[in-house]
Design a protein around this motif. Structure first.
Motif, PDB file in Angstrom:
ATOM      1  N   SER A 192       0.828  -1.201   0.000  1.00 53.87           N
ATOM      2  CA  SER A 192       0.000   0.000   0.000  1.00 53.87           C
ATOM      3  C   SER A 192       0.858   1.244   0.000  1.00 53.87           C
ATOM      4  O   SER A 192       1.848   1.320   0.721  1.00 53.87           O
ATOM      5  N   LYS A 193       0.460   2.202  -0.828  1.00 55.30           N
ATOM      6  CA  LYS A 193       1.176   3.466  -0.915  1.00 55.30           C
ATOM      7  C   LYS A 193       0.189   4.607  -0.667  1.00 55.30           C
ATOM      8  O   LYS A 193      -0.801   4.737  -1.370  1.00 55.30           O
ATOM      9  N   PRO A 194       0.423   5.452   0.333  1.00 51.76           N
ATOM     10  CA  PRO A 194      -0.499   6.546   0.616  1.00 51.76           C
ATOM     11  C   PRO A 194      -0.417   7.624  -0.445  1.00 51.76           C
ATOM     12  O   PRO A 194       0.570   7.747  -1.147  1.00 51.76           O
ATOM     13  N   THR A 195      -1.481   8.396  -0.541  1.00 51.53           N
ATOM     14  CA  THR A 195      -1.498   9.482  -1.521  1.00 51.53           C
ATOM     15  C   THR A 195      -0.840  10.740  -0.994  1.00 51.53           C
ATOM     16  O   THR A 195      -0.490  11.620  -1.757  1.00 51.53           O
ATOM     17  N   ALA A 196      -0.697  10.858   0.317  1.00 54.79           N
ATOM     18  CA  ALA A 196      -0.054  12.043   0.880  1.00 54.79           C
ATOM     19  C   ALA A 196       0.612  11.674   2.192  1.00 54.79           C
ATOM     20  O   ALA A 196       0.114  10.852   2.948  1.00 54.79           O
ATOM     21  N   ILE A 212       4.492  -0.606   2.851  1.00 51.36           N
ATOM     22  CA  ILE A 212       4.449  -1.784   3.702  1.00 51.36           C
ATOM     23  C   ILE A 212       3.849  -2.924   2.886  1.00 51.36           C
ATOM     24  O   ILE A 212       3.164  -2.684   1.882  1.00 51.36           O
ATOM     25  N   TYR A 213       4.084  -4.159   3.297  1.00 49.60           N
ATOM     26  CA  TYR A 213       3.628  -5.323   2.552  1.00 49.60           C
ATOM     27  C   TYR A 213       2.736  -6.173   3.443  1.00 49.60           C
ATOM     28  O   TYR A 213       3.084  -6.466   4.590  1.00 49.60           O
ATOM     29  N   PRO A 262       2.276   1.688  12.440  1.00 50.40           N
ATOM     30  CA  PRO A 262       1.933   2.241  11.123  1.00 50.40           C
ATOM     31  C   PRO A 262       1.052   1.317  10.295  1.00 50.40           C
ATOM     32  O   PRO A 262       0.237   1.792   9.502  1.00 50.40           O
ATOM     33  N   ALA A 263       1.209  -0.009  10.458  1.00 54.19           N
ATOM     34  CA  ALA A 263       0.425  -0.939   9.641  1.00 54.19           C
ATOM     35  C   ALA A 263      -1.068  -0.748   9.828  1.00 54.19           C
ATOM     36  O   ALA A 263      -1.853  -0.973   8.894  1.00 54.19           O
ATOM     37  N   LEU A 264      -1.476  -0.312  11.014  1.00 55.03           N
ATOM     38  CA  LEU A 264      -2.903  -0.113  11.272  1.00 55.03           C
ATOM     39  C   LEU A 264      -3.473   1.008  10.426  1.00 55.03           C
ATOM     40  O   LEU A 264      -4.652   0.997  10.074  1.00 55.03           O
ATOM     41  N   SER A 265      -2.641   1.985  10.078  1.00 57.10           N
ATOM     42  CA  SER A 265      -3.100   3.099   9.252  1.00 57.10           C
ATOM     43  C   SER A 265      -3.292   2.695   7.798  1.00 57.10           C
ATOM     44  O   SER A 265      -3.902   3.431   7.025  1.00 57.10           O
ATOM     45  N   TYR A 266      -2.780   1.525   7.437  1.00 50.85           N
ATOM     46  CA  TYR A 266      -2.912   1.052   6.060  1.00 50.85           C
ATOM     47  C   TYR A 266      -4.016   0.009   5.925  1.00 50.85           C
ATOM     48  O   TYR A 266      -4.135  -0.644   4.895  1.00 50.85           O
ATOM     49  N   GLY A 267      -4.784  -0.193   6.961  1.00 45.95           N
ATOM     50  CA  GLY A 267      -5.860  -1.163   6.893  1.00 45.95           C
ATOM     51  C   GLY A 267      -5.518  -2.520   7.447  1.00 45.95           C
ATOM     52  O   GLY A 267      -6.359  -3.424   7.438  1.00 45.95           O
ATOM     53  N   ALA A 268      -4.263  -2.704   7.927  1.00 47.34           N
ATOM     54  CA  ALA A 268      -3.876  -3.986   8.498  1.00 47.34           C
ATOM     55  C   ALA A 268      -4.439  -4.129   9.899  1.00 47.34           C
ATOM     56  O   ALA A 268      -4.710  -3.145  10.591  1.00 47.34           O
TER      57      ALA A 268
END
Length: 550
Positions: free
Chosen positions: A26-30, A65-66, A146-152
């Motif tokens: 996942s790559k954030p837009t900002a 992150i992967y 940080p993984a929680l911010s990516y939906g993990a």
């Protein structure tokens, strides 16, 4: 940011347990600016923190992150894959994890960025199509990661049991049920290869990058990885992390040597941790200076804790492991900043203190691992039931010339060509030293005139030998002749022995004639030194004789 979705698990083929799991990056837009320096050490000792969770800014994970799916109690959870740790934890909020056996043991898992707190529990787990009846994991009630911010929902450590905090705490109770998920998967079928393989490849989608994770097999297009050198871990036996030895690194045409602060490691190597859970690479300050310091317009930004680099400047570099060269894609050496797309930052982040608190020198993250297909082999089971010595195999996925084309198609400018990297000597561990242009030209000129210079030196040596022989012959002839006898002994004219009466008439001549006795001027052993007499005093003798000053 697009909603992150996990790919489903692959289905087992035949009777083999070797499977491949698609996963997403996942790559954030900002992103906001990073907040100061980052501590990248990994703490294995449990430490209880407040249960109040404060969200991290997305900048704390940089940009990548992967993640993949793991099934706990019959429910799928998206977890981050991390080769730098060994524990499995999942957040039980907002919905509790079903069918868990909760124990009274609580612990806190602390990472370089973030932490997770909860109780050690057991649950039926499934990963890669393989079921584990009772898997120990941390049932997390609060976390800052940080993984929680990516939906993990959590994190799956892919490291060794010796690094597992959960296993250590369970072992302290006398039980042996705290093994990591990977260990239990391998133990389910000891005859199968005990390795995992990671591919972190890009797609055309700007928001998601797809890769693959395999257990016990490799991707067909990367099957040559099994023919590459087996890079031993450090230490070779019973390692705690995926640490390997780095020979050197290359920037442009110059090869740089490395050193280590890890006790017992070879002094001309660097101990590096391969960590898929970290986006960037953390390295000593002088290493980052060598990478970015020579780039026109590049400068260190103390606010970011990173170098900023002009986006249109291509930086060609490579790492050398076990006499193998692995080029790094230039887009990953200086990625664009999400806070300001017109600025590019150095993905090698300088650390003025030991990166791994004396356990490793560099922490190598996804900016490097994206350029290789990596196999992490835990070692096959031996007759005693233990695993053999682990190792890593890597296959380079970057063609330097093609990577230059891809770089300039995004950043503008003209691609480079004929980019080559030469491995330094593996016997001595030393690296190539690149000479300045002036020194190189001087050496080149000397090499042209060297034969003539050697000829002149040889001629001079021959003349010297001839002269030495002639002198020796003449000396021998002279010594062969008898001593010549003088016609008049002594001086050429007789020495007057009686001049006193002539010059001093009043002086009485001795009755007996004076006999000349030669006196030796050489000091003998019993000779005493007598200082010179003072000048004569008193009445002088007749004549013009001056006073003695001897």
């Amino acid at each position: 940011m697009k909603l992150v979705q996990a790919f489903s698990l692959a289905v087992l083929v035949g009777v083999s347990v070797a499977v491949k799991i698609p996963f997403i990056q996942s790559k954030p837009t900002a992103l906001q600016r990073r907040s100061g320096g980052t501590d990248v050490s990994i703490l294995s000792h449990p430490q209880v923190l407040s249960s109040v969770s404060t969200a991290l800014t997305l900048s704390d994970v940089h940009d990548l992150i992967y993640m993949a799916n793991v099934t706990l109690g019959g429910v799928d959870y998206l977890v981050q894959l991390d080769t730098g740790s060994s524990d499995l934890w999942v957040l039980n909020s907002p919905t509790p994890i079903p069918n868990t056996n909760i124990t009274s043991q609580n612990c806190n898992l602390t990472y370089g960025i973030g932490w997770a707190y909860g109780g050690i529990s057991y649950v039926t787990a499934e990963f890669a199509g393989i079921s584990v009846p009772s898997q120990a994991f941390l049932d997390v009630s609060s976390a800052q990661n940080p993984a929680l911010s990516y939906g993990a929902s959590g994190l799956l450590g892919l490291g060794f049991d010796s690094l597992s905090t959960i296993d250590a705490l369970v072992n302290a109770t006398g039980a042996s049920t705290g093994r990591s998920l990977l260990y239990n998967l391998f133990q389910d079928n000891p005859s199968e290869p005990n390795f995992i393989a990671l591919s972190l490849q890009s797609t055309s989608d700007d928001d998601q990058i797809t890769g693959s994770f395999a257990i016990g097999e490799t991707e067909p297009q990367y099957s040559n990885v099994t023919s590459t050198n087996k890079i031993p871990t450090w230490p070779v036996n019973s390692p705690t992390r995926w640490n390997v030895l780095l020979d050197s690194f290359i920037v442009g045409t110059e090869t740089y040597s490395v050193s280590t602060g890890v006790q017992g490691a070879p002094s001309n190597k660097a101990v590096v941790l391969l960590d898929s859970g970290t986006s960037y690479t953390y390295a000593p300050t002088d290493v980052c200076q060598a990478i970015y310091g020579g780039v026109s317009g590049a400068q260190y930004n103390s606010g970011l804790g990173q170098w900023t680099v002009p986006c249109d400047v291509e930086i060609d570099m490579a790492l050398q492991f076990d006499d193998q060269i692995f080029p790094i894609h230039p887009l990953d050496v200086s990625p664009t900043s999400f806070s300001d797309p017109s600025i590019c930052v150095g993905s090698f982040v300088p650390q003025s203190v030991s990166v791994g608190a004396g356990q490793f020198d560099w922490l190598i993250g996804d900016n490097v691992l994206r350029s290789v297909y990596a196999v992490y082999d835990f070692g096959d089971f031996v007759s005693s039931g233990t695993m053999g010595s682990p190792y890593v195999q890597m296959l380079s996925l970057v063609d330097p010339d093609q990577a230059s084309v891809e770089f300039h198609s995004v950043r503008g400018g003209t691609p480079e060509n004929n980019i080559t990297y030469n491995a330094s000597s593996g016997d001595s561990g030393s690296t190539t030293v690149t000479l300045s242009t002036d020194v190189a030209n001087t050496i080149d000129k000397l090499s042209k005139y060297l034969p003539a210079m050697l000829a002149v030196m040889a001629l001079n040596a021959l003349v010297l030998v001839i002269l030495s022989i002639v002198a020796l012959v003449l000396l021998c002839r002279r010594r062969g002749r008898g001593a010549r006898t003088r016609k008049t002994p002594g001086r050429l004219s007789p020495m007057p022995m009686n001049i006193t009466a002539t010059r001093y008439p009043d002086y009485a001549s001795p009755q007996e004639p004076h006999t000349y006795q030669p006196v030796s001027m050489a000091l003998t052993e019993d000779t005493l030194f007598a200082p010179p007499s003072p000048a004569f005093k008193g009445q002088s003798r007749p004549g013009d004789r001056p006073n003695s000053v001897a």
